[in-house]
Design a protein around this motif. Structure first.
Motif, PDB file in Angstrom:
ATOM      1  N   VAL A   1       1.839  -0.610   4.800  1.00 38.80           N
ATOM      2  CA  VAL A   1       2.001   0.704   4.200  1.00 38.80           C
ATOM      3  C   VAL A   1       3.476   0.901   3.868  1.00 38.80           C
ATOM      4  CG1 VAL A   1       1.711   3.193   4.511  1.00 38.80           C
ATOM      5  CG2 VAL A   1       0.075   1.599   5.547  1.00 38.80           C
TER       6      VAL A   1
ATOM      7  N   ASP B   1      -0.940  -4.033  -6.196  1.00 39.12           N
ATOM      8  CA  ASP B   1      -0.595  -2.962  -5.272  1.00 39.12           C
ATOM      9  C   ASP B   1      -1.596  -1.816  -5.364  1.00 39.12           C
ATOM     10  OD1 ASP B   1       1.626  -4.405  -4.592  1.00 39.12           O
ATOM     11  OD2 ASP B   1       3.083  -3.000  -5.430  1.00 39.12           O
ATOM     12  N   CYS B   2      -1.662  -1.022  -4.300  1.00 35.79           N
ATOM     13  CA  CYS B   2      -2.493   0.185  -4.279  1.00 35.79           C
ATOM     14  C   CYS B   2      -1.657   1.365  -3.809  1.00 35.79           C
ATOM     15  CB  CYS B   2      -3.700  -0.001  -3.356  1.00 35.79           C
ATOM     16  SG  CYS B   2      -4.901  -1.205  -3.974  1.00 35.79           S
TER      17      CYS B   2
ATOM     18  N   LEU C   1      -6.097  -5.600  -3.680  1.00 37.69           N
ATOM     19  CA  LEU C   1      -4.988  -6.178  -2.924  1.00 37.69           C
ATOM     20  C   LEU C   1      -5.157  -7.686  -2.789  1.00 37.69           C
ATOM     21  CD1 LEU C   1      -4.665  -3.424  -0.183  1.00 37.69           C
ATOM     22  CD2 LEU C   1      -2.869  -4.027  -1.826  1.00 37.69           C
TER      23      LEU C   1
ATOM     24  N   ILE D   1       0.883  -1.169   0.000  1.00 35.06           N
ATOM     25  CA  ILE D   1       0.000   0.000   0.000  1.00 35.06           C
ATOM     26  C   ILE D   1       0.919   1.217   0.000  1.00 35.06           C
ATOM     27  CG2 ILE D   1      -1.801   1.265   1.218  1.00 35.06           C
ATOM     28  CD1 ILE D   1      -2.534  -1.443   2.583  1.00 35.06           C
TER      29      ILE D   1
ATOM     30  N   MET E   1     -10.041  -0.914  -3.301  1.00 34.57           N
ATOM     31  CA  MET E   1      -8.624  -1.191  -3.092  1.00 34.57           C
ATOM     32  C   MET E   1      -8.404  -2.497  -2.330  1.00 34.57           C
ATOM     33  SD  MET E   1      -6.902   2.486  -2.250  1.00 34.57           S
ATOM     34  CE  MET E   1      -6.007   3.347  -3.573  1.00 34.57           C
TER      35      MET E   1
ATOM     36  N   LEU F   1      -6.691   0.760   5.504  1.00 33.88           N
ATOM     37  CA  LEU F   1      -6.631  -0.310   4.511  1.00 33.88           C
ATOM     38  C   LEU F   1      -5.652  -1.395   4.943  1.00 33.88           C
ATOM     39  CD1 LEU F   1      -7.668  -1.204   1.723  1.00 33.88           C
ATOM     40  CD2 LEU F   1      -5.764   0.065   0.700  1.00 33.88           C
TER      41      LEU F   1
ATOM     42  N   CYS G   1      -1.875  -6.053   4.482  1.00 39.58           N
ATOM     43  CA  CYS G   1      -0.772  -5.573   3.653  1.00 39.58           C
ATOM     44  C   CYS G   1      -0.158  -4.332   4.298  1.00 39.58           C
ATOM     45  CB  CYS G   1      -1.256  -5.242   2.245  1.00 39.58           C
ATOM     46  SG  CYS G   1      -1.905  -6.660   1.332  1.00 39.58           S
TER      47      CYS G   1
ATOM     48  N   PRO H   1      -4.477   4.828   4.157  1.00 44.80           N
ATOM     49  CA  PRO H   1      -3.605   3.657   4.046  1.00 44.80           C
ATOM     50  C   PRO H   1      -3.551   2.815   5.315  1.00 44.80           C
ATOM     51  CG  PRO H   1      -2.543   5.591   3.107  1.00 44.80           C
ATOM     52  CD  PRO H   1      -3.779   6.076   3.789  1.00 44.80           C
TER      53      PRO H   1
END
Length: 297
Positions: A207, A177-178, A172, A108, A168, A199, A205, A196
């Protein structure tokens, strides 16, 4: 589960764009929480806030503004296509991303809006999904970044962020990827929004933050983000910080701590990258040893 959803809405109140009717909002909330919530739960949340955070319809624009969108997009894309191949990149810390991929996770990405030109060229054609506003600027920007091989999730700190985050999260899970221009779409400059981190908690996932410095470039100080346009044949450096993981059971205190850590890392890599070409050789070698010189160029 309902209490956690309410806390997430509250945390996103100032973060994150189609107003939805109550039935549609309820369905989105149910899907996002595994279908365990009832329509009554949605009724406990401020209806306007829920609608705003899921609103990703395009705004009504005058015909003259609509005509400008493809023209601006074509001009910006042409500029990047001409400028990009002339840039020379030094990459430090990419092994952090390689470690994430080796662990079966995706990244992320979080970076300041200022450096969007050099990064979209360097990381083109990887399918990375970028949070993108549906406002006028976002409509021509979306064309540019999709032409460069990125994906988009519609939403922003102004509107539609919850829907954008849900898109997003799915990407993932699909192995893509985002990325967030973390102080966009309109600032304040260098103030990171918490998307982020939220998320990262939802998906597991990490950051990943970075910044880019150039030896020759034009900073547009009258723009909100101090937009950076590298000069042709400029040398650039990209600094990638270590990953920031957020536990799935993180409470508000942990979320705030992780957000503060992301802000600190963003500021640190920015300060080093922006000063890179004024540093002494010994200082640059020290940072190369710390971050690690990467093979990906």
């Amino acid at each position: 589960m309902r209490g956690r959803m309410l806390r997430e809405i509250a945390a996103l109140e100032h973060l994150y764009y189609t107003p939805m009717n109550a039935k549609d909002a309820a369905r989105e909330m149910e899907q996002g929480s595994g279908g365990a919530e009832s329509n009554a739960a949605v009724g406990e949340i401020d209806r306007n806030a829920v609608n705003l955070h899921y609103d990703t319809r395009l705004p009504e624009l005058r015909w003259s503004r609509r005509m400008q969108i493809p023209l601006i997009a074509a001009a910006v894309f042409s500029l990047i296509r001409l400028l990009g191949p002339t840039l020379r990149y030094e990459v430090l810390g990419w092994q952090h991303a390689e470690g994430v991929y080796a662990a079966g996770k995706r990244c992320i990405w979080a970076f300041w809006h200022r450096v969007i030109i050099p990064i979209v060229w360097w990381h083109r054609n990887h399918g990375t999904v970028v949070m993108n506003t549906t406002a006028f600027d976002g409509q021509w920007t979306r064309k540019v970044i999709e032409w460069l091989g990125f994906g988009t999730a519609q939403g922003s700190s102004s509107r539609g962020g919850l829907r954008g985050l849900a898109v997003m999260a799915r990407r993932l899970e699909e192995g893509v990827d985002c990325a967030f221009t973390i102080d966009g779409p309109r600032g304040p400059r260098y103030v990171a929004k918490p998307g982020p981190v939220m998320l990262a908690r939802k998906t597991g996932c990490p950051v990943m933050v970075f910044h880019i410095g150039v030896d020759r470039g034009k900073t547009f100080t009258k723009t909100w983000d101090h937009f950076l346009l590298p000069m042709p044949f400029a040398r650039t450096v990209i600094l990638f910080a270590p990953p920031i993981y957020v536990p799935a059971d993180a409470d508000q205190r942990v979320l705030e701590a992780k957000h503060a850590a992301m802000q600190r890392e963003l500021e640190r890599v920015r300060d080093i990258a922006e000063a890179w070409f004024t540093l002494s050789d010994s200082d640059r070698e020290k940072y190369r040893a710390e971050f690690g010189v990467s093979s990906k160029q």
